[in-house]
Design an enzyme around this catalytic site. Structure first.
Site, PDB file in Angstrom:
ATOM      1  N   HIS A  78     -26.801 -39.155  -5.736  1.00 17.68           N
ATOM      2  CA  HIS A  78     -28.038 -39.870  -5.387  1.00 17.68           C
ATOM      3  C   HIS A  78     -29.269 -39.103  -5.870  1.00 17.68           C
ATOM      4  O   HIS A  78     -30.161 -38.782  -5.093  1.00 17.68           O
ATOM      5  CB  HIS A  78     -28.105 -40.135  -3.882  1.00 17.68           C
ATOM      6  CG  HIS A  78     -27.156 -41.200  -3.435  1.00 17.68           C
ATOM      7  ND1 HIS A  78     -25.933 -40.918  -2.869  1.00 17.68           N
ATOM      8  CD2 HIS A  78     -27.244 -42.555  -3.505  1.00 17.68           C
ATOM      9  CE1 HIS A  78     -25.317 -42.058  -2.598  1.00 17.68           C
ATOM     10  NE2 HIS A  78     -26.080 -43.065  -2.975  1.00 17.68           N
ATOM     11  N   TRP A 100     -32.232 -38.453  -9.283  1.00 19.04           N
ATOM     12  CA  TRP A 100     -33.177 -39.261 -10.047  1.00 19.04           C
ATOM     13  C   TRP A 100     -32.485 -40.214 -11.025  1.00 19.04           C
ATOM     14  O   TRP A 100     -32.921 -41.329 -11.243  1.00 19.04           O
ATOM     15  CB  TRP A 100     -34.161 -38.340 -10.766  1.00 19.04           C
ATOM     16  CG  TRP A 100     -34.917 -38.962 -11.905  1.00 19.04           C
ATOM     17  CD1 TRP A 100     -34.964 -38.522 -13.195  1.00 19.04           C
ATOM     18  CD2 TRP A 100     -35.755 -40.139 -11.870  1.00 19.04           C
ATOM     19  NE1 TRP A 100     -35.759 -39.334 -13.965  1.00 19.04           N
ATOM     20  CE2 TRP A 100     -36.255 -40.342 -13.178  1.00 19.04           C
ATOM     21  CE3 TRP A 100     -36.106 -41.048 -10.874  1.00 19.04           C
ATOM     22  CZ2 TRP A 100     -37.104 -41.402 -13.511  1.00 19.04           C
ATOM     23  CZ3 TRP A 100     -36.940 -42.117 -11.203  1.00 19.04           C
ATOM     24  CH2 TRP A 100     -37.430 -42.280 -12.510  1.00 19.04           C
TER      25      TRP A 100
HETATM   26 ZN    ZN Z   1     -28.816 -46.277  -4.263  1.00 17.34          ZN
END
Ligand code: ZN
Length: 810
Positions: free
Chosen positions: A457, A459
């Site tokens: 999770h 950039w």
């Molecule tokens: Zn997401």
């Protein structure tokens, strides 16, 4: 000399003598014996300590006896009361006593004692009130399963009601808990706005809430005591069917029904309410009001024990009780409020510490006004800067920005920031909504910095979601239903949707008691991503929406909420059928114009499609070319396994297979399950909706095939191993299975009990845990931990937690 049997027989036949004898002799003997023991006095100068320790030792034996014989408890604690500067307080004297623990170990040294005020917690309350008519015998808090079924606030009620139930001279009573939500979540409004669900027309509380008894706690005091928790009770439940609790919740009156049978306003159930044959004769019903004057529940008492109707005195007692209940909820309310600001501060600080907004230099790496014009952006012409910015960011075609198969792998993170800016130029929203070039650059850069460098999770994932939203709008032709402003907000929300993710899911936040979990009760992480994104909007140096009108800005904020909260997969199942209905309705419309009108003229339909688009974006990795999907799936899995490791080490819990790296071999099979149960629907329906989106569904099916093949290989391998084992053992498979079974702990239910005994000056508690099944026991500890955090100083729970931990570690 008389033998044991004769003595026993004599005592049985002469109860009066036996009583007198024990009253006179045994008590004195016990006390003498207790005081004949060596008493360890740590500080002989203090008379107080000496007496406390002597008392402690006496009680130590007494408790041990009780643990072993009376209640078969595992653990108990004993609290003494004292006054410091004239203020009464309770302090631990003995802590965590078990049937075989040595006195020295349980005696709490003055440096380690836990002190708490008498006006907090149930122990404090009991000590404080010192009700003269509390029976000296033990009140058994046989909460067992009940506790696990209640939330923190409900437990406050339950504790209070259960503790005082002996004063209530009635056969049975029930507490209906009212839903406290004033405003519905946007996704709960959808079915009403679409006309699929009737708007609420029923009675409301004085503060305007819909009257919804979401839970009933039913206390049976007759014969063997019983407590039942009924979640989501039906309207025709015997405790609600008369309409009396609703009436009380609506008006806040105390209602005393002297003769239920003769009442023609409320029709109570005339027949027996359950298999016990119990019937309602008279009823006393009262609202439970918190200090904010909101009705939080309704307490209803049935059938006074002596058969007479309830009188004024009963009304007074019960009113005092319900006031106490309201007070207890106030306590946790204020506690909550006080801490909420603290938690917010914690989180804000955390955000600040982790990273800051993009610097001047960061902005110059993309918008190099110093190089080109020799001046800072604020001194440059906006048109010139747009030109410069456009020339510095990648060409959309070159990086395949419009493609569903777009891959971030060949691009650096800085290039992805530039690609994000490109999306907005392609949408034509930069000039249209007068987004200053410098602000756009700084915002995009800051969003990137808002993502932590975690396994999945990060950039790159944030960017991919924004890019897929962009592709769905333009390539997928969904833009035709939305205005430019809406499209702008949707893509921006896509980039922001997982900002400041910590690599752990919502359940982990709850279980680990993270500050975020205290701030948000549902969609914990999503609400945090939303708050974070809104914080960026509040900063004029970062606000890409700064040149919008107030109404437009509010629209953007609302769309951010819809888009970001929609990424909580827990909501996915709520919107599934509503989305499908829209797709089906549009499918049969011959005219393109009608299709567009059907959707773009209806804000709710637009929101539902938007929410589903966010899911399609969030899961889009599953539709990418296999080279991309196979790598991304491993990253997702790796982040899950990292959470699994945390659950094992930090929470001392066994992770679910999906998060357990020991189950890594099963990844292909789990991917197939994920595709079948979650993803397939999304892309299938979108392909049906817009044929332009078919490439995503095709990609998904190709990946499904790849994962299936890998799963088959693994399963074949496992089968071969299994067969080989069977062959070698010659039918030993049976034996192996038996062995596995024996590893499981014996089947039994998990329960605990608490006893409260009121002594003239002291209060003590006994907690017991018995027959706990490993899994359930741990879950219970987690519930208790939660409770502990919420009523912080409530030592009663503290001791429960300690006991639970002690048992788990044993
Ligand atoms: Zn997401």
């Amino acid at each position: 000399m008389a033998d044991k049997n004769t003595v026993e027989k004599f005592l049985d036949n002469n109860p009066q003598f036996a009583k007198e004898y024990y009253d006179k002799k045994v008590k004195a003997d016990v006390i003498t014996a207790a005081f004949n023991n060596q008493v360890q006095v740590k500080d002989p100068a203090s008379y107080n300590d000496v007496t406390t320790i002597q008392e402690a030792e006496f009680i130590f034996d007494l408790i041990k006896g009780m643990i072993a014989l009376l209640i078969q408890a595992d653990r108990c604690s004993y609290f003494g009361s004292r006054a410091r500067n004239g203020i009464p307080e309770l302090t631990t004297v003995l802590f965590d006593v078990s049937h075989n623990s040595p006195f020295e170990k349980n005696l709490v040294d003055s440096t380690a004692e836990i002190v708490f005020p008498t006006d907090m917690g149930i122990v404090g309350w009991t000590a404080h009130s010192k009700k003269p008519n509390i029976p000296r015998n033990v009140l058994l808090w046989s909460a067992s399963k009940v506790f696990e079924e209640l939330t923190d606030i409900e437990r406050q009620f339950h504790k209070a009601l259960y503790t005082v139930r002996t004063y209530l001279k009635c056969e049975r009573y029930s507490v209906g808990l009212l839903d406290m939500t004033k405003e519905k979540e946007f996704f709960d409004e959808w079915p009403i706005k679409l006309g699929e669900q009737e708007p609420y027309k029923g009675p409301k509380t004085p503060d305007g809430r819909e009257i919804n008894f979401y839970k009933l706690i039913d206390y049976l005091l007759e014969d063997k005591e019983e407590i039942k928790v009924i979640p989501g009770p039906p309207a025709d439940h015997w405790a609600l069917v008369s309409g009396l609790p609703t009436y009380v919740a609506e008006n806040g009156f105390i209602c005393n029904m002297m003769n239920v049978g003769a009442d023609d306003y409320f029709t109570f159930q005339k027949e027996a309410v359950d298999e016990t044959g119990w019937k309602i004769k008279n009823v006393l019903s009262l609202p439970i009001v918190n200090k904010k004057e909101e009705i939080v529940g309704v307490a209803t008492f049935y059938n006074r024990s002596d058969g007479k109707p309830f009188d004024e005195n009963d009304e007074q007692i019960t009113e005092a009780l319900t006031q106490f209940l309201g007070w207890s909820t106030l306590n946790s309310d204020t506690y909550d409020k006080l801490n909420r600001t603290e938690w917010k501060k914690d989180i804000a600080q955390e955000i600040l510490m982790y990273q800051t907004t993009a610097t001047l230099n960061d902005v110059q790496t993309i918008l190099n006004t110093q190089d080109k014009f020799g001046s800072a952006p604020e001194d440059c012409d906006q048109k010139e800067m747009y030109k410069l910015l456009r020339s510095n960011i990648p060409d959309a075609k070159k990086v395949e920005l419009h493609e569903f198969r777009f891959s971030d792998f060949p691009l650096s993170e800085l290039e992805l920031i530039k690609c994000g800016i490109r999306c907005f130029f392609e949408l034509g929203v930069v000039e249209k909504f007068k987004v200053p070039a410098e602000i756009l650059t700084r915002w995009m850069y800051t969003v990137r910095r808002g993502y932590r460098d975690i396994t999945y999770h990060n950039w790159r994932h944030g960017f991919n979601v924004g890019q897929t939203m962009f592709a769905l709008l333009l390539t997928g032709k969904l833009k035709k239903y939305y205005s430019d402003l809406e499209a702008f907000a949707m893509v921006a929300a896509g980039f922001c949707h997982d900002i400041d993710h910590r690599g752990t899911n919502n359940l982990y936040q709850t279980k680990s008691l993270s500050p975020l979990a205290k701030l948000h009760s549902s969609s914990i992480m999503e609400r945090h991503h939303l708050e974070y994104s809104k914080t960026l909007m509040e900063n004029e140096n970062l606000n890409i929406f700064q040149n919008l009108q107030k109404r437009q800005f509010e629209t953007v904020q609302h769309l951010f909420e819809v888009c970001i909260i929609a990424t909580d997969l827990a909501l996915y199942f709520k919107k599934r059928t509503m989305f499908q209905k829209i797709v089906e309705a549009v499918e049969v419309m011959p005219e393109e114009k009608d299709k567009i009108n059907y959707i773009s003229n209806n804000a709710t339909r637009k929101e539902i499609i938007m929410a589903m688009m966010m899911t399609a974006c969030d899961l889009s990795a599953i539709t990418k070319p296999w080279e991309v999907q196979s790598k991304v799936a491993l990253m997702v899995a790796a982040e899950f396994w990292e959470q699994g490791d945390l659950e094992r080490t930090v929470l001392d819990q066994q992770p679910i297979p999906m998060m357990d790296r020991n189950h890594a071999d099963e990844l292909p099979k789990m991917q197939c399950g994920f595709i079948d149960f979650v993803c397939s629907f999304v892309y299938k329906e979108f392909s049906r909706f817009h044929t332009e989106i078919i490439p995503m569904f095709d990609g998904l099916n190709i990946n499904r095939g790849e994962w299936r093949a890998l799963a088959d290989v693994y399963e074949a391998k496992m089968k071969a191993i299994e067969d080989e084992k069977k062959r070698l053992e010659g039918g030993g498979g049976q034996g192996e299975r038996r062995c596995l079974q024996s590893k499981a702990l014996p089947q039994s239910s998990c329960s605990f009990c608490i006893c409260i005994v009121n002594f003239p000056l002291t209060v003590f508690l006994i907690c017991s845990f018995y027959r706990s099944r490993w899994r359930e026991f741990k879950d219970m500890r987690y519930l208790l931990d939660l409770q502990f955090m919420n009523v912080c100083l409530d030592v009663y729970l503290y001791s429960v937690c300690v006991c639970a931990q002690a048992c788990v570690h044993r």
